[in-house]
Design an enzyme around this catalytic site. Sequence first.
Site, PDB file in Angstrom:
ATOM      1  N   PHE B 139       0.860  -1.182   0.000  1.00 40.08           N
ATOM      2  CA  PHE B 139       0.000   0.000   0.000  1.00 40.08           C
ATOM      3  C   PHE B 139       0.897   1.233   0.000  1.00 40.08           C
ATOM      4  O   PHE B 139       1.800   1.355   0.834  1.00 40.08           O
ATOM      5  CB  PHE B 139      -0.921  -0.017   1.216  1.00 40.08           C
ATOM      6  CG  PHE B 139      -2.026   0.996   1.118  1.00 40.08           C
ATOM      7  CD1 PHE B 139      -2.965   0.923   0.101  1.00 40.08           C
ATOM      8  CD2 PHE B 139      -2.109   2.028   2.021  1.00 40.08           C
ATOM      9  CE1 PHE B 139      -3.981   1.869  -0.007  1.00 40.08           C
ATOM     10  CE2 PHE B 139      -3.137   2.982   1.918  1.00 40.08           C
ATOM     11  CZ  PHE B 139      -4.067   2.897   0.908  1.00 40.08           C
ATOM     12  N   ASP B 211       1.507  -4.903   8.384  1.00 44.27           N
ATOM     13  CA  ASP B 211       0.357  -4.022   8.223  1.00 44.27           C
ATOM     14  C   ASP B 211      -0.868  -4.917   8.044  1.00 44.27           C
ATOM     15  O   ASP B 211      -0.969  -5.656   7.057  1.00 44.27           O
ATOM     16  CB  ASP B 211       0.560  -3.109   7.006  1.00 44.27           C
ATOM     17  CG  ASP B 211      -0.620  -2.155   6.794  1.00 44.27           C
ATOM     18  OD1 ASP B 211      -1.716  -2.406   7.328  1.00 44.27           O
ATOM     19  OD2 ASP B 211      -0.432  -1.156   6.068  1.00 44.27           O
ATOM     20  N   TYR B 236     -11.271   1.121  10.506  1.00 45.82           N
ATOM     21  CA  TYR B 236     -12.433   1.600   9.737  1.00 45.82           C
ATOM     22  C   TYR B 236     -12.779   0.709   8.555  1.00 45.82           C
ATOM     23  O   TYR B 236     -13.720   1.002   7.829  1.00 45.82           O
ATOM     24  CB  TYR B 236     -12.250   3.058   9.288  1.00 45.82           C
ATOM     25  CG  TYR B 236     -11.020   3.373   8.468  1.00 45.82           C
ATOM     26  CD1 TYR B 236     -10.943   3.038   7.127  1.00 45.82           C
ATOM     27  CD2 TYR B 236      -9.943   4.029   9.044  1.00 45.82           C
ATOM     28  CE1 TYR B 236      -9.820   3.343   6.379  1.00 45.82           C
ATOM     29  CE2 TYR B 236      -8.814   4.342   8.314  1.00 45.82           C
ATOM     30  CZ  TYR B 236      -8.760   4.007   6.976  1.00 45.82           C
ATOM     31  OH  TYR B 236      -7.643   4.308   6.252  1.00 45.82           O
ATOM     32  N   LYS B 237     -12.020  -0.367   8.351  1.00 49.70           N
ATOM     33  CA  LYS B 237     -12.363  -1.278   7.262  1.00 49.70           C
ATOM     34  C   LYS B 237     -13.219  -2.409   7.840  1.00 49.70           C
ATOM     35  O   LYS B 237     -14.373  -2.195   8.193  1.00 49.70           O
ATOM     36  CB  LYS B 237     -11.075  -1.793   6.614  1.00 49.70           C
ATOM     37  CG  LYS B 237     -10.246  -0.689   5.940  1.00 49.70           C
ATOM     38  CD  LYS B 237      -8.961  -1.258   5.326  1.00 49.70           C
ATOM     39  CE  LYS B 237      -8.070  -0.178   4.765  1.00 49.70           C
ATOM     40  NZ  LYS B 237      -8.586   0.389   3.498  1.00 49.70           N
ATOM     41  N   ARG B 385     -12.544  -4.166  -7.563  1.00 47.90           N
ATOM     42  CA  ARG B 385     -12.263  -4.836  -6.292  1.00 47.90           C
ATOM     43  C   ARG B 385     -13.568  -4.986  -5.510  1.00 47.90           C
ATOM     44  O   ARG B 385     -14.360  -4.039  -5.431  1.00 47.90           O
ATOM     45  CB  ARG B 385     -11.274  -3.952  -5.523  1.00 47.90           C
ATOM     46  CG  ARG B 385     -10.672  -4.557  -4.307  1.00 47.90           C
ATOM     47  CD  ARG B 385      -9.606  -3.637  -3.713  1.00 47.90           C
ATOM     48  NE  ARG B 385     -10.193  -2.490  -3.030  1.00 47.90           N
ATOM     49  CZ  ARG B 385      -9.593  -1.806  -2.059  1.00 47.90           C
ATOM     50  NH1 ARG B 385      -8.365  -2.136  -1.661  1.00 47.90           N
ATOM     51  NH2 ARG B 385     -10.190  -0.774  -1.496  1.00 47.90           N
TER      52      ARG B 385
END
Lengths: 424, 424
Positions: B139, B211, B236-237, B385
């Site tokens: 990322f 991560d 928050y995911k 995605r």
Amino acid sequence: MSLPPITHCTTRQDCLEHDRADPLAGLRDQFDLPAGVIYLDGNSLGARPRAALQRAQQVIAQEWGTDLIRSWNKAGWFDLPLRLGNQLARLIGAGVDEVVITDSISINLFKLLAGALEMQAALPDGAQRKVIVSERDNFPTDLYMAQGLTEWLDRGYRIRLVDSPQELATAIDAETAVVMLTHVNYRTGHQYDLPAVTALVHAQAALVIWDLAHSAGAVPVDLQAAQADFAVGCTYKYLNGGPGSPAFAWMAPRHHAAFRQPLSGWWSHQAPFAMQPGYTAAEGIRRMLCGTQPIVSLALIECGLATFATTSMAALRTKSLALTDLFIALVERRCAGHGLALITPRAHHERGSHVSFVHPHGYGVMRALIARGVIGDYREPGVIRFGFTPLYIGYADVWDAVEVLRQILDDQEYDVAAQQDAVT
Amino acid sequence: MSLPPITHCTTRQDCLEHDRADPLAGLRDQFDLPAGVIYLDGNSLGARPRAALQRAQQVIAQEWGTDLIRSWNKAGWFDLPLRLGNQLARLIGAGVDEVVITDSISINLFKLLAGALEMQAALPDGAQRKVIVSERDNFPTDLYMAQGLTEWLDRGYRIRLVDSPQELATAIDAETAVVMLTHVNYRTGHQYDLPAVTALVHAQAALVIWDLAHSAGAVPVDLQAAQADFAVGCTYKYLNGGPGSPAFAWMAPRHHAAFRQPLSGWWSHQAPFAMQPGYTAAEGIRRMLCGTQPIVSLALIECGLATFATTSMAALRTKSLALTDLFIALVERRCAGHGLALITPRAHHERGSHVSFVHPHGYGVMRALIARGVIGDYREPGVIRFGFTPLYIGYADVWDAVEVLRQILDDQEYDVAAQQDAVT
């Protein structure tokens, strides 16, 4: 009927008359303050704007719950740090696209200090500029961040702490890279002459970082007029943004191009959605950003800033000085002989928007005050601190707070409070 | 009646029968999802738990509005980062007082990377360990933070990026100080074998930072069993903490004593309220903290974590694999010949909880899907995605999403979407 001068008020009725004549009195309706409380701690956590509850519902139910991921564009989440920064700008004398709201003061100080040190290292005499000047009585986290940064960089930077504002003139010299000061002292309420100190710093070719935690929304600040370099500040104190709401950072436009900072996260990337493996900083103040921000807390800041919409810092300052003048006068008159010692400057130009007294039983006194609904706070050593937010504090509040303080001191209620403390 | 195996479902009815037999189906009632939407983007922003609205009211009206500054103690604001960390711990195989929730992933990575590099520099061969190993497809913000940190430190650290997971074994060597990897790739959904890679790293006396942004709440993770060193992740995911809610950081207890980090703000001080001018780090994981946190956004994380209370990562993983298996099978069967290429691993042990396809008109396809209520997202280059959150996604949702995708591809609706895009 003519009003008595504020420091000549001798009765609650006098104070009520000042409230009736107060052109800002109506602003209090914007806030939801609990009954039975006189809130003199807006310098630590600002009161809640009524609008915050509905705004939170909107963000949580509509933007998060219904619009979901689409809110990054539709609700403008991506632009929030700059949009809010632009709303805040006029309160501190900043221009358009010079302020962002993001992260915490501590982290923003780290960015600014790192960037400022690098800019100074590039000067012809940069190798000799190894000193960061601050003061021992600065808000501790500011010093901790400077300590963390300099120890980590390990390039011979030293932190030089002055013990009083008077020492600044000699402490800032040709070795000085950066001066880092809090404009209004968190403990004493002493306010620096921001333009004069900035000029002093610049006369030595140093850069200045102002911490406006106890200034923004509390006293007039004009960063542009002072030609200051950098500033950070708080949105959850006088700006009423909500508990722990993200902080702001300001940088003079003349520094935008040269400034770099090490916390180079996606939100400060030139092309944040291109997903490139290499970092290139965005232009302008956006390079102060780093990672994803807490949107709910961030969005609520708008409600705090909106409470300033119909007034000016000049009008608020006039009332703030009247409130603090009245408080000092009443405490010294009505609580005389009880060992309270004022540590806040009497001179208007040296005073922020809070007032502090030292008392040998300061902790117990504040505890007793809070138990009776007069909420200030306590700071080591022995300091009782009272913040005056003209947006929602009136003159009769000041009278009532002093009466409670007087009763506590007369009755030595602070001993009871201390005893309860020992038991619980 | 026996259910068809998940990849043999050929009708919507088959999928509905799987929903009826799903022991986790009831968990969806904890969320408030908009009507007419199939939300396959919980890997970017988790859906809203119903409880979040009431909790926000409580924090804003009661804790902020009524209790004001007293909430730091009364409502436990000061303990929130650790209290929430302890609630999250079981989802990632961490122990008590090993996780804090604070700041952003980017900033937490900076802290961990700075601390890990310092620990490695103290090794007998520390002067030779100048390499940070990561992957080009990590990322981006993770790489940006490493870049910012190493450029700033200016001590000869290099970032070595591998182009595929297979290259890791040779890329990690005696020059390696730290390996920094994302467990589940944000684009492809590829999942590393966390214990095996950790062992590979340790075999070279390097340290690993994981991560877990696309792992926490998505796939089983056992940091303790793997003897990992450090981890960060997102709330928050898959953890449904709310937009931009603060991130988490984990550190193995064996590193707590030696670990230092440069973002040394007040919240990580040994005695945060003593207001000392010098910094001393707190014991344990608290030394990962820095400045004041956004309390409203932080408090809402509790509602997200609570949605996991009655289930386990093992049960969620079983359903997640069934959902992604079904999606892959249906897309390949019903959208055959339309140029979709799967880039997510087929092997279960290499797959996270989202599925990605490349399509020449990927951007237009995703735009058309979102316009018709099937919300996934688009990532460069050409990647569509789809995230599958077993807490609130069912098998019929998968069927319906694929049907919409099939219609868009059959009708080449992505051209229309692209044209609209050019106009607006």
